[in-house]
Design an enzyme around this catalytic site. Structure first.
Site, PDB file in Angstrom:
ATOM      1  N   GLU A  97      -3.995  -9.612   3.490  1.00 45.60           N
ATOM      2  CA  GLU A  97      -4.781  -9.346   4.710  1.00 45.60           C
ATOM      3  C   GLU A  97      -5.931 -10.332   4.910  1.00 45.60           C
ATOM      4  O   GLU A  97      -6.340 -10.590   6.044  1.00 45.60           O
ATOM      5  CB  GLU A  97      -5.337  -7.914   4.669  1.00 45.60           C
ATOM      6  CG  GLU A  97      -4.304  -6.828   4.904  1.00 45.60           C
ATOM      7  CD  GLU A  97      -3.562  -6.394   3.638  1.00 45.60           C
ATOM      8  OE1 GLU A  97      -2.837  -5.399   3.703  1.00 45.60           O
ATOM      9  OE2 GLU A  97      -3.705  -7.071   2.587  1.00 45.60           O
TER      10      GLU A  97
ATOM     11  N   GLU B 270       0.835  -1.217   0.000  1.00 50.27           N
ATOM     12  CA  GLU B 270       0.000   0.000   0.000  1.00 50.27           C
ATOM     13  C   GLU B 270       0.869   1.267   0.000  1.00 50.27           C
ATOM     14  O   GLU B 270       0.533   2.260  -0.654  1.00 50.27           O
ATOM     15  CB  GLU B 270      -0.964  -0.019   1.192  1.00 50.27           C
ATOM     16  CG  GLU B 270      -2.071  -1.057   0.986  1.00 50.27           C
ATOM     17  CD  GLU B 270      -3.013  -1.203   2.170  1.00 50.27           C
ATOM     18  OE1 GLU B 270      -4.218  -1.014   1.984  1.00 50.27           O
ATOM     19  OE2 GLU B 270      -2.530  -1.506   3.282  1.00 50.27           O
TER      20      GLU B 270
END
Length: 711
Positions: free
Chosen positions: A135, A115
């Site tokens: 995740e 990210e």
């Protein structure tokens, strides 16, 4: 290229920065993996501010020191109050920088690490780079812009595939997807990143914000990809919470302006944080690491592990051979005659031929692997191997005969392992002159695929032999669990008990098909009767006959399985067991004749059948599993409750999002589990005996988690 002397390096905790010519270099140095702890987040914000303020800096380069770019969130912060700045704020800060920001990626850029890279304006990846948004494995979604930036950059379909699988993409794939702009040629991320940044400065390359990327321009195709992923996930994710939230967040990227999409992502991320599934998945994540800590791995170093021998070329022996070949080890297989040896070799080749057929292996790669495989009918061929695993018929006399031969031929210091599922390893070890070298390595079928390896520790074994078992697991990419010696060790011992509970319910009125369905709805891939058919009913039958003489005559014994086996119905391999498998089908259909056998057995036992709800089935099934799990911990067969959890997550299909049976018990509450067992004991006090450990924990107001501290 500018040759200006680098400016003095400024440190902001684990983040340092200095200008090299007109490139402002920001280095993250937070060993061991450059995790995004609070100091790294603060350091990145400070570094971008400093870059903006430096009029001589024309571009910013972000690199990781050591072996990784950024491997993700700092797991030490899990469960703690988040400290500012949050990662979404850091990512926005990077993206809003008015100077071009380049991320030079080597090693891992995972989760929050990717990210951060997505927030940069340009990305270059070394050949070693691994990029991913894993995740989902922790019951979460990428919560720092991953669900908003990735689809805008690479499109809905590939972005969702990465997020829903949690897998890592290599550098070449990342380039082809458009996740990175350029592929470096070697592992020096700093040098290559600097060169790329200089090139961008020379070309007067603009700031290029990922949130403005155009991969969502074709709304129709994006929407179709989203709906296809939604349908597929509904089918495959069996009640998992976060996959659907990921899809919902990506839908936000499609339908909303960026800022509103980010707000939706945050809202959905917090819902995932609050989900009990996340607690189960986080427990599984930590338990898997904790399980590697055993007394012997701390006190001793493993022995050499360069070559292996396998005794027996059946399904199990061949599977173990494949696992070892895949790990790069030369393997020598021993069988009793040439015909059996040819069959053993064919069993090994069958696995690789299957991979070739699926396009996952080339014939040349198979030939290279098989060049490390040899076979013999003489035990003398094992004279120099470092480890031998015996995988012959589950009968004590047969095992002892094999061990006598191994005692004769193996070099001093060789590790001699048995793959028995139930037999007393102390007895096997005592039958030879070197019991200190004997260990149990209980593989699960198919051994080349199943992740669990029970490392069974007999009384006289040397600590370095146990440590070698753990080292072998690492080599074979398996998850090791230390187990003590008893009938069935951890997994099969507990299985025998909850399987009895299932048999009792079947005789009392629930059909095997109803029980299997309840267990599947709980999150297992298969129910106990399907598993029995897959494994082969004859295996359990042989065990029951072996134990018949020592069975408590007062204890309840359900004979349905024996009636089915007496007819030669052993499951899939005979095309019928509890289910029918017409024309060798892999998925069974209910068998009216089996229901008739069950009815006849109920009548013989004088049982009036009653109905069970799905909730009642699972209460009994889980109470039996948890109670025996507590006994296994109490008797030190498992070191800690988490060892039981890992055994069931990796060997028995326990739903990962529930964390394992002992974690599940903590979630439900131990007083409730104990109350259930006491209630069931009113009908069968012999079977339902509360574990003294469970009684003690409830009395203390404690839970299983309190026993999970490392030894």
């Amino acid at each position: 290229m500018a040759t200006t002397t680098p400016s003095p390096s400024t440190s902001n905790g684990p983040v340092t920065f200095q200008r090299r010519g007109d490139v402002f270099v920001v280095t993250i140095d937070n060993p061991p993996v450059n995790a995004l702890g609070v100091d790294v987040r603060r350091g990145l914000v400070g570094a971008i501010d400093a870059a903006e303020a430096d009029s001589a800096a024309a571009a910013v380069l972000i690199v990781g020191a050591g072996r990784n770019f950024i491997a993700g969130a700092d797991i030490r912060e899990f469960g703690k109050t988040p400290q500012p700045p949050s990662l979404p704020e850091v990512c926005l800060k990077i993206e809003n920088c008015t100077k071009p920001v380049v991320a030079a990626i080597h090693g891992a850029a995972l989760g929050g690490g990717l990210e951060v890279a997505l927030s940069a304006h340009y990305r270059i990846a070394s050949p070693t780079a691994k990029l991913g948004l894993p995740e989902v494995a922790l019951g979460l979604l990428p919560g720092s812009g991953g669900t908003q930036r990735a689809p805008r950059l690479i499109g809905v379909k590939p972005a969702l595939e990465l997020m829903l699988s949690g897998r890592h993409a290599g550098a070449k794939e990342a380039l082809s997807l458009g996740l990175v702009d350029r592929l470096g040629t070697d592992a020096d991320a700093l040098a290559e990143g600097l060169a790329y940044a200089q090139e961008l400065i020379a070309a007067k390359a603009p700031v290029r914000r990922t949130r403005e990327a155009g991969a969502l321009a074709d709304k129709e195709a994006s929407r179709a990809a989203l709906e296809a992923a939604r349908a597929d996930t509904a089918k495959k994710s069996r009640g998992l919470f976060s996959p659907m939230k990921i899809i919902e967040a990506v839908e936000g990227a499609l339908a909303l302006p960026f800022d509103e999409g980010m707000a939706l992502e945050r809202k959905l991320f917090l819902q995932c944080i609050d989900s009990p599934q996340r607690a189960g998945l986080i427990h599984a994540f930590f338990a898997e690491r904790e399980v590697l800590k055993a007394p012997e791995t701390k006190s001793a170093k493993p022995r050499a592990l360069e070559s292996a021998g396998i005794i027996g070329g059946g399904t199990m022996g061949a599977g173990i051979a494949v696992a070892m070949l895949d790990a790069g080890m030369p393997v020598t297989m021993i069988e009793r005659d040439d015909a059996q040896l040819a069959r053993g070799r064919a069993n090994v080749e069958k696995v690789y031929d299957g991979l070739i057929k699926k396009g996952r292996m080339t014939p040349e790669a198979k030939a290279a692997v098989m060049a490390r495989f040899s076979g013999s009918t003489s035990y003398d061929a094992l004279a120099q191997v470092d480890i031998v695993v015996e995988a012959v018929f589950e009968e004590m006399g047969v095992k002892k005969a094999v061990f006598a031969e191994l005692d004769r031929v193996c070099k001093r210091g060789a590790v001699i392992a048995t793959n028995t599922s139930y037999l007393d390893i102390d007895q096997i070890a005592d039958s030879i002159s070197r019991p200190q070298d004997v260990v149990g390595l209980h593989f699960f079928s198919p051994a080349n695929i199943m992740k669990l390896l029970e490392i069974v520790v007999p009384a006289k074994v040397s600590a370095d032999v146990v440590a070698t078992g753990f080292e072998l697991a690492k080599k074979l990419k398996k998850v090791p669990v230390r187990a003590g010696v008893c009938d069935g060790f951890i997994g099969n011992r507990i299985l025998a008990v909850y399987r009895q509970a299932a048999d009792h319910m079947m005789e009392d009125g629930a059909s095997p098909y109803q029980i299997d369905e309840a267990v599947r709805n709980f999150g297992y891939p298969m129910g106990p009767f399907q598993v029995s058919d897959l494994a082969g009913g004859d295996i359990g039958w042989a065990t029951r006959k072996r134990k018949a003489a020592t069975r408590d005559p007062q204890a309840r014994y359900v004979q349905v399985a024996d009636r089915i086996c007496e007819r030669g119905w052993f499951g899939q391999k005979t095309q019928r067991g509890y289910y029918l498998y017409p024309e060798g089908a892999r998925t069974g259909v209910p068998d009216p004749e089996v229901l008739a056998i069950i009815d006849a057995e109920r009548e013989r036992a004088g049982i009036k059948p009653r109905t069970f709800t799905e909730e009642e089935i699972m209460r009994r099934y889980m109470a039996a599993m948890i109670n025996e799990g507590a006994n296994v911990v109490l008797q030190r067969i498992a070191l800690r409750p988490l060892d039981v959890d890992v055994t069931f997550l990796y060997g028995y299909g326990f739903p990962r999002h529930r964390g394992g049976p002992m974690k599940y018990a903590d979630t439900v509450g131990l007083p409730k589990v104990l109350a259930d067992i006491r209630e069931f004991a009113k009908e069968d006090p012999i079977f339902w005996k509360p574990s003294p450990l469970l009684v003690e924990l409830v009395a203390q107001g404690a839970d299983f988690a309190s026993l999970n501290q490392s030894e």
